[in-house]
Design a protein around this motif. Structure first.
Motif, PDB file in Angstrom:
ATOM      1  N   TRP A  23       0.909  -1.035  -0.019  1.00 50.69           N
ATOM      2  CA  TRP A  23       0.158   0.057  -0.038  1.00 50.69           C
ATOM      3  C   TRP A  23       0.770   1.310  -0.182  1.00 50.69           C
ATOM      4  CZ3 TRP A  23      -4.741  -0.051  -1.652  1.00 50.69           C
ATOM      5  CH2 TRP A  23      -5.330  -1.375  -1.522  1.00 50.69           C
ATOM      6  N   ALA A  24       2.126   1.104   0.588  1.00 50.74           N
ATOM      7  CA  ALA A  24       2.841   2.193   0.519  1.00 50.74           C
ATOM      8  C   ALA A  24       3.477   2.443  -0.783  1.00 50.74           C
ATOM      9  CB  ALA A  24       4.207   1.945   1.311  1.00 50.74           C
ATOM     10  N   VAL A  70      -2.975  -9.794   4.801  1.00 49.86           N
ATOM     11  CA  VAL A  70      -3.024  -9.263   6.216  1.00 49.86           C
ATOM     12  C   VAL A  70      -2.289  -8.071   6.480  1.00 49.86           C
ATOM     13  CG1 VAL A  70      -3.327 -11.708   7.090  1.00 49.86           C
ATOM     14  CG2 VAL A  70      -1.186 -10.907   6.901  1.00 49.86           C
ATOM     15  N   ALA A  71      -2.628  -7.041   5.634  1.00 50.88           N
ATOM     16  CA  ALA A  71      -1.911  -5.880   5.597  1.00 50.88           C
ATOM     17  C   ALA A  71      -1.842  -5.274   6.830  1.00 50.88           C
ATOM     18  CB  ALA A  71      -2.148  -5.078   4.335  1.00 50.88           C
ATOM     19  N   VAL A  72      -0.717  -4.740   7.595  1.00 54.28           N
ATOM     20  CA  VAL A  72      -0.734  -3.580   8.525  1.00 54.28           C
ATOM     21  C   VAL A  72      -1.434  -2.377   8.236  1.00 54.28           C
ATOM     22  CG1 VAL A  72       0.603  -2.420  10.150  1.00 54.28           C
ATOM     23  CG2 VAL A  72       1.290  -4.648   9.512  1.00 54.28           C
ATOM     24  N   VAL A  99       0.887   5.902   3.503  1.00 55.91           N
ATOM     25  CA  VAL A  99       0.078   4.932   2.562  1.00 55.91           C
ATOM     26  C   VAL A  99      -1.081   5.948   2.004  1.00 55.91           C
ATOM     27  CG1 VAL A  99       0.360   2.862   4.009  1.00 55.91           C
ATOM     28  CG2 VAL A  99      -1.431   4.380   4.679  1.00 55.91           C
ATOM     29  N   PRO A 100      -1.749   5.605   0.892  1.00 54.98           N
ATOM     30  CA  PRO A 100      -2.730   6.227   0.240  1.00 54.98           C
ATOM     31  C   PRO A 100      -3.691   6.906   1.436  1.00 54.98           C
ATOM     32  CG  PRO A 100      -2.188   4.543  -0.912  1.00 54.98           C
ATOM     33  CD  PRO A 100      -1.718   4.199   0.335  1.00 54.98           C
ATOM     34  N   PHE A 145      -6.735   7.226  -3.021  1.00 54.19           N
ATOM     35  CA  PHE A 145      -7.060   5.790  -3.312  1.00 54.19           C
ATOM     36  C   PHE A 145      -7.692   5.869  -4.656  1.00 54.19           C
ATOM     37  CE2 PHE A 145      -6.793   5.233   1.100  1.00 54.19           C
ATOM     38  CZ  PHE A 145      -6.446   3.904   1.294  1.00 54.19           C
ATOM     39  N   ALA A 146      -8.223   7.028  -5.284  1.00 56.10           N
ATOM     40  CA  ALA A 146      -8.998   7.109  -6.672  1.00 56.10           C
ATOM     41  C   ALA A 146      -8.119   6.852  -7.621  1.00 56.10           C
ATOM     42  CB  ALA A 146      -9.731   8.357  -6.625  1.00 56.10           C
TER      43      ALA A 146
END
Length: 746
Positions: free
Chosen positions: A319-320, A336-338, A424-425, A430-431
């Motif tokens: 995600w980063a 299982v992302a933190v 992260v976003p 996120f778009a």
């Protein structure tokens, strides 16, 4: 009849008092110990198979049995039991690597007897046969399966034997522990380092493994490991993992991708392996991974396509990476992302004690500090010492004996502020994420809230997101490897026991090699309903349930129902004295074994359910409460109580009330005024609750050594001490409060 009962009681008492002969000289003389252990193991085996000692869980029974059979030198029986154990552990090929170290030791002992070869020659022979016969997908796991620390096992054996000095007998539990400890030492001292060298030699035949340092444009150093299968000559897509656990999983992640006919690339974060940069977990992944992908995409063995995979911290890293999306990154598979700042290092704005243990695990050296991290006794002692001291949560690192700048920096950000957002976003970012994504998590995953947060935010801001999710009865480890037969002591439906590895690489084949979409991904949300042996597939998380059932804070009595809104307003009063650090624990349950701890909770029972109920989704609802302070950390648990009295955990929720409405802005409560606290971001579960069961709801106040303690002054909770506790906290839980249970009906 009474006589039979009396005899049974006498028999149980004799069994409890029973001890085995074990000469005191065995504790100090290794030769005598060697002679005594097989006989002791045989006695423990006969007791293990009795009603008194046989574990309820068959996998635990088989696990103990095959170890004891090895100590008893009954190697053939041990191998048959080990085969049964593996089938119970995971009823597909993924279980085949489990306990391979013990298997190699036993097979080498058998071969040594049969061929009269030396043990090293016998070990080499059985290792080569095993390597060639094993499912290729298990080859990357061999390293972890045979590793062990000889010095640690020797120390532990000495510690266990020291308790026997001067004694000529040993009780059952001590004997079982001694046999297992002895076996660990015998196995690892016999097969290491030879088995590691044999594996390295085999790997060199199958793979090309390169490790090199990359310099970023900011002058930082990152170590990267590249693994390719020798038979693959043409450029391939690359599967990248960004790994802070340097050395521990690098080879595994790389070989796993290569086995599935990709190039595996594993980059270690700043400050790890060969990097002399400062190690600040989570802070620079977005910046660094972009450069790593750029470098990878230009290598001759890469066809220009990169995917990312991995779980926990490695899930966060993906995600980063998409915060600044590189054109070569075509897909990610975060497992299982933190959820940084969401579920770790705080959950719903409540910091956890575990964060300090983890920080030291990844920052004490250039790799990972396994000895320190694995020392549960040490960390339990540190947390207990802090709890008993009444000092501020900020003092935890000092109490541990090793002050931490990272720990203190994290505590400076109790709300979801810019510090966390930059990693992260965030919202509209996120778009811009327009690549296909596959998320996996589990009902028992410690980072489930984080994994689902990313899924929800991506779909919220990008209406055309090609983002799929698979969720089932998996732990944090299971949702990034494979479905076990047992989870948390419960046998899992056969349909749930899938290989997450196969799913992930089928996804990569689909996206990166124009293959077929994995069969299980029939819709965006794919979830397994426990106790039904079925999967369901729906377009959104909200459609995991078709209705809701409100459980009001009242106990069922006088023909009333917790599922009906109460006719008149009342409350249940709870008092919590934060000064008292010696609370006498209370429990709910028919027996100590099946009891539920209720300390600092009040509980509400439903009536017995007259039909099956499928809970599917996560708890929501509102608490209408009045407290005599400015803040509170609420804790909620929901259980199924089966007709036989056994309990089954369904969901939990922990949150700081002052952040419950907005995790970015703290809004303190007004003392002695009824206020509404929303329930958000609780744990997802999908399970059929059988007719004849009832539901047990616990609501209360967080007060234990695993988390910060919120004394309710309104100050920064990390700064509060027991001196701030003042008068006991009084909570009025109003009966129009309710927990909303999501219900699924076909």
């Amino acid at each position: 009849m009474k006589f039979k009962i009396l005899l049974a009681l006498i028999f149980v008492n004799l069994m409890q008092a029973q001890k085995f002969y074990f000469p005191k000289t065995a504790a100090t003389d290794s030769l005598i110990l060697e002679k005594q252990m097989p006989g002791l193991a045989e006695q423990v085996i006969s007791n293990l198979q009795t009603v008194k000692h046989k574990p309820e869980n068959n996998i635990d029974f088989l696990d103990s049995l095959f170890r004891l059979q090895i100590v008893a030198k009954d190697y053939k029986k041990a191998m048959m039991t080990l085969s049964e154990y593996r089938n119970e552990f995971a009823d597909h090929n993924m279980g085949g690597y489990k306990s391979m170290g013990y298997e190699l030791y036993s097979l080498a002992k058998l071969a040594q007897t049969e061929t009269k070869a030396s043990f090293p020659n016998a070990l080499q022979s059985v290792f080569n046969k095993k390597y060639e016969s094993i499912d290729p997908k298990l080859i990357p796991r061999i390293g972890a399966a045979i590793e062990g620390d000889v010095n640690d096992s020797r120390k532990l054996l000495k510690k266990v034997l020291s308790k026997q000095q001067g004694k000529d007998s040993i009780d059952y539990n001590s004997a079982l522990a001694l046999c297992k400890t002895y076996l660990n030492y015998k196995t690892y001292s016999s097969i290491l380092p030879q088995s590691s060298k044999l594996l390295e030699s085999k790997d060199q035949e199958k793979f090309i493994i390169e490790t090199k340092d990359l310099k970023t444009k900011y002058g930082n150093t990152l170590t990267i490991t590249i693994v390719r299968k020798k038979e693959n000559k043409s450029p391939l897509p690359v599967i990248l993992a960004s790994n802070i656990y340097a050395g521990q999983f690098d080879s595994f992640f790389g070989k796993r991708a290569a086995i599935y006919n990709y190039v595996g690339a594993v980059v270690n974060t700043r400050g790890k392996r060969n990097s002399n940069d400062e190690n600040n977990p989570f802070e620079y992944e977005s910046q660094d991974i972009y450069e790593v992908i750029d470098w990878i995409s230009k290598q001759p063995w890469c066809n220009g396509k990169v995917g990312m995979m991995g779980g926990s911290y490695l899930g966060f890293s993906q995600w980063a990476a998409v915060k600044k999306l590189h054109p070569a990154l075509k897909t990610i598979v975060p497992q299982v992302a933190v959820g940084i700042g969401i579920d770790y290092p705080s959950k719903n704005n409540v910091f956890m004690s575990y964060m300090l243990r983890w920080i030291q695990y990844v920052t004490n050296n250039k790799y990972t500090d396994e000895l320190d991290f694995g020392n549960a006794t040490k960390w339990d002692s540190i947390n207990t010492k802090w709890y008993k001291s009444g000092k501020s949560f900020r003092a935890l690192d000092t109490i541990s004996g090793k002050p931490s700048k990272i720990f203190q920096r994290w505590l400076d950000h109790p709300g979801y502020d810019q510090y966390w957002k930059k990693m992260v976003p965030y919202k509209e970012e996120f778009a811009k994420i327009n690549i296909p994504i596959l998320t996996t998590t589990g009902y028992y995953d410690d980072d489930q809230i984080g994994a689902l947060y990313y899924f929800k935010e991506h779909n919220k801001y990008n209406k055309n997101a090609e983002h799929y999710m698979t969720i089932g009865p998996y732990t944090h480890g299971g949702a990034q490897s494979f479905g076990y037969t047992y989870v948390e002591g419960n046998r899992i439906d056969p349909s749930a026991r899938i290989s997450i590895d196969d799913l992930a690489f089928s996804w990569f084949d689909y996206i990166l090699k124009n293959g077929k979409k994995p069969e299980i991904l029939k819709d965006k949300v794919n979830f397994q309903i426990m106790n039904t042996n079925t999967w369901k597939h729906v377009p959104t998380l909200d459609q995991m349930h078709t209705s809701t059932l409100k459980f009001y804070l009242q106990n069922s009595k006088n023909n009333s129902s917790v599922f009906n809104k109460p006719g008149s307003l009342s409350f249940t009063k709870q008092t919590v004295d934060f000064k008292n650090r010696d609370d006498k624990d209370t429990y709910y349950g028919v027996s100590k074994k099946d009891s539920i701890k209720t300390t600092d909770f009040i509980y509400f029972e439903s009536e017995v359910l007259d039909k099956d109920l499928i809970m599917s989704g996560n708890l929501s609802g509102v608490f209408n409460i009045s407290i005599n302070k400015k803040d509170i950390d609420t804790s909620t648990l929901l259980y199924e109580i089966k007709p036989n009295g056994k309990s089954f955990w369904l969901s939990t929720h922990l949150a700081r009330a002052s952040y419950a409405k907005d995790n970015e802005v703290r809004q303190l409560l007004e003392p002695n005024k009824i206020q509404q606290i929303p329930i958000k971001q609780s744990i997802f579960m999908s399970k059929k609750i059988e007719k004849g069961s009832k539901l047990l709801l616990l609501v209360g106040v967080n007060k234990n050594s695993a988390w910060q303690i919120n004394y309710g002054t309104g100050k920064d909770v990390s700064e509060e001490t027991i001196k701030d506790s003042g008068e006991p906290l009084e909570v009025k839980w109003y009966n129009d409060s309710y927990v909303e249970i999501p219900v699924y009906e076909d």
